[in-house]
Design an enzyme around this catalytic site. Structure first.
Site, PDB file in Angstrom:
ATOM      1  N   ASP A  78       1.956   8.159   1.528  1.00 23.84           N
ATOM      2  CA  ASP A  78       0.672   8.863   1.735  1.00 23.84           C
ATOM      3  C   ASP A  78       0.622  10.298   0.916  1.00 23.84           C
ATOM      4  O   ASP A  78      -0.663  10.808   0.589  1.00 23.84           O
ATOM      5  CB  ASP A  78       0.278   9.079   3.426  1.00 23.84           C
ATOM      6  CG  ASP A  78      -0.382   7.958   3.936  1.00 23.84           C
ATOM      7  OD1 ASP A  78      -0.133   6.681   3.246  1.00 23.84           O
ATOM      8  OD2 ASP A  78      -0.739   8.029   5.024  1.00 23.84           O
ATOM      9  N   CYS A 119       7.569   5.850   7.501  1.00 23.49           N
ATOM     10  CA  CYS A 119       6.468   6.225   6.860  1.00 23.49           C
ATOM     11  C   CYS A 119       5.144   5.415   7.445  1.00 23.49           C
ATOM     12  O   CYS A 119       5.396   4.263   8.157  1.00 23.49           O
ATOM     13  CB  CYS A 119       6.521   6.385   5.352  1.00 23.49           C
ATOM     14  SG  CYS A 119       7.795   7.042   4.750  1.00 23.49           S
ATOM     15  N   GLU A 441      -6.955   9.772   4.423  1.00 23.02           N
ATOM     16  CA  GLU A 441      -6.446  11.134   5.074  1.00 23.02           C
ATOM     17  C   GLU A 441      -7.052  12.074   4.186  1.00 23.02           C
ATOM     18  O   GLU A 441      -6.927  12.048   2.758  1.00 23.02           O
ATOM     19  CB  GLU A 441      -4.738  11.018   5.119  1.00 23.02           C
ATOM     20  CG  GLU A 441      -4.480  10.063   6.158  1.00 23.02           C
ATOM     21  CD  GLU A 441      -3.019  10.287   6.411  1.00 23.02           C
ATOM     22  OE1 GLU A 441      -2.379  10.938   5.636  1.00 23.02           O
ATOM     23  OE2 GLU A 441      -2.388   9.576   7.406  1.00 23.02           O
ATOM     24  N   SER A 467      -4.336  13.692   8.036  1.00 20.24           N
ATOM     25  CA  SER A 467      -2.832  13.612   7.828  1.00 20.24           C
ATOM     26  C   SER A 467      -2.378  14.110   9.316  1.00 20.24           C
ATOM     27  O   SER A 467      -2.920  15.282   9.883  1.00 20.24           O
ATOM     28  CB  SER A 467      -2.136  14.123   6.856  1.00 20.24           C
ATOM     29  OG  SER A 467      -0.609  14.173   6.778  1.00 20.24           O
TER      30      SER A 467
END
Length: 552
Positions: A78, A119, A441, A467
């Site tokens: 990300d 993750c 995000e 996030s």
């Protein structure tokens, strides 16, 4: 054994021939076959070392009499995908991960599974697959990255994004910005704060699908290798006892995870993923239940990005089991539930007591309610999510004029261009599951606000998401989203937005009559979608239900 489907009887002679081409021996044909599902990748710092953990897992499986077969899944970093079109594919990847595992484990029947994620979307994608397949299963993650050390202080990835805002505002030199670049992420592992990756690993341990310490011990530690090896051994015990994911991942287990979530101030993305897991397990958890648990569960840990305490510090003071032990002291979790190693209580009964700084007592919490709040109001009749544990006290109640943007890029350009002022409420829409698509995000705009010193005077609301590294009055998951006809799509520049987190309210101060007039002329911006994003936008449901695919 399930693996007998591909290895027993005269009709399976061709199958055995192919297995022997892999090096499988006659004696191994008689043993259980165990899949090792690994997210190892050269793209993701949290995954770059998973090959070593997979070898340790396979050694453990062999130690306990099984035959391991490893395969890999995709995984999006990300941080690397942030703030460009790649982020549209991050949440989307969760469903692909789940479905690809279903394909592999159905086409190649095995008896049990070890999952090795790390993750953000990889952990919930694998958990969803474990629920769907319901084979004896256990998880071991890659573990957390060590924090960086820059300009005299410990930092995580969130501070690097914030440094970009400080640099744009003239508060940080080119040389100092390069220091952040070079030293913020010093090891492999999932980024060092209580961001989404570490949050989901913590919840996996709280649910009971991984061994104790799995969530918090360092990615680079030898203990991590031992945990991986023990995980390989443990899966054989789960197979022998016929303990399956649906025996563990129940409604009560998800509520235990929610209590842990609130106590340690996890990422707001955990709401999205826990709802998706509950949906997959038909466990009956709704977004309203998240706030019910949150209101009764004090926050007793405050980790980066909300503080300078990191996952490694939590690990030194007992980790997740120490937090569960403290929550149990006042009946905030169910200690009788099964896990991959006995009951919940079996795992925490010898854990450390709170130290008072890293883990507070329930009598002296950081806040009386949990780190995440669910808001409702005319802007979010199906709910919105805020990580209230990372909101400055002065922003818990706020009212200001709407600054409306139809994409993250537009908003970020305005922030870095000095067009946002104290008191404003930034509205970013058409970034939801369907509208984005992919519910991006938005760490870049929130970090830019923080870096420019506006995080204590500007709110940001969106039908997208944030996030786990985000801090500030950032309210996401607004449902219904703009692309589904939600009120956020009707907001106009200058409308007054009312944020009241203690009262769980988010409203635009416009009459119902005026909103209906606007609705009559509402037009969705044209999308030019192709490939997987086009299919995803057609199938995905609301963020309030976990953004899972519609069952039909």
């Amino acid at each position: 054994m399930r693996s007998d489907l591909m290895k027993v009887g005269p009709t399976r002679t061709p199958h055995r021939s192919l297995l022997k081409a892999l090096g499988v021996t006659d004696s191994e044909m008689k043993k259980p076959f165990v899949a090792v599902v690994c997210a190892g990748s050269d793209f993701v710092p949290g995954h770059m070392h998973l090959d070593k953990l997979a070898e340790a897992v396979k050694a453990g499986i062999r130690n306990a009499g099984g035959v391991p077969f490893e395969f890999h899944t995709i995984g999006v970093c990300d941080g690397i995908a942030m703030n460009h079109v790649g982020m549209k594919y991050s949440l989307c990847s969760r469903e692909l991960i789940c479905d690809s595992i279903e394909v592999m484990l159905t086409a190649h029947p095995v008896d049990a599974v070890v999952f090795i994620p790390n993750c953000d979307k990889i952990v919930p994608g694998m958990l969803m697959a474990a629920i769907k397949m319901n084979l004896p299963s256990i998880f071991v993650s890659g573990g957390p990255m060590a924090p960086g050390f820059v300009l005299g202080k410990k930092i995580g990835l969130s501070e690097v994004f914030e440094a970009v805002g400080a640099h744009a505002n003239g508060k940080l030199s080119d040389e100092d910005l390069k220091e952040y670049e070079d030293y913020a992420c010093p090891t492999c592992g999932s980024c060092s704060g209580m961001y989404t990756a570490n949050s989901m690993n913590c919840l996996t341990e709280a649910i009971g699908m991984s061994l104790p310490k799995n969530a918090t011990c360092a990615a680079t530690s030898s203990e991590r290798i031992r945990i991986a090896k023990e995980t390989g051994e443990k899966v054989m015990e789960l197979l022998e006892k016929d303990i399956r994911p649906r025996d563990i991942m129940t409604e009560k287990a998800f509520k235990n995870a929610l209590a842990l979530d609130m106590a340690v101030g996890c990422s707001s993305n955990t709401v999205l993923h826990l709802l998706a897991l509950a949906n997959t397990a038909k466990a009956g958890i709704r977004i309203e239940d998240v706030d019910t648990v949150g209101k009764r569960t004090p926050q007793i840990c405050k980790l980066n990005p909300a503080s300078e305490i990191f996952i490694e510090d939590l690990n030194r003071f007992g980790g997740i089991q120490a937090v569960l032990k403290e929550l149990n002291r006042k009946g905030l979790i169910d200690p009788t539930l099964p896990t991959v190693t006995g009951t919940v209580e079996d795992r925490f009964k010898h854990a450390q007591n709170p130290d008072g700084t890293i883990i507070h007592t329930l009598e002296n919490p950081i806040r009386q309610d949990g780190g995440i709040a669910i808001l409702f109001g005319n802007l979010c009749t199906e709910g919105a999510v805020v990580k209230q544990g990372a909101v400055a006290p002065e922003m818990m109640v706020h009212e200001g004029p709407a600054r409306v943007f139809n994409s993250e890029e537009e908003a970020n350009d305005a922030i870095l261009g000095g067009k946002i002022h104290p008191g404003d409420v930034i509205v970013i829409r058409f970034e939801g599951p369907k509208g984005g698509p992919g519910m991006r995000e938005m760490l870049a705009p929130t970090a830019s606000l923080a870096g420019m010193g506006l995080d204590k005077s500007v709110a940001l609301i969106t039908d997208g998401r944030f996030s786990g590294a985000t801090r500030g009055a950032a309210i996401g998951h607004i449902s219904p989203e703009a692309a589904a006809g939600g009120t956020i799509g009707l907001v106009q520049e200058g409308d007054l937005i009312e944020v009241n987190i203690p009262a769980r309210q988010l409203n635009v101060k416009v009459s119902d009559e005026e909103l209906e007039k606007r609705r009559a002329s509402f037009q969705m911006p044209e999308q030019h979608l192709t490939g997987y994003l086009k299919r995803y936008a057609k199938q995905v449901t609301s963020g309030s239900t976990g953004a899972v695919f519609a069952e039909d």
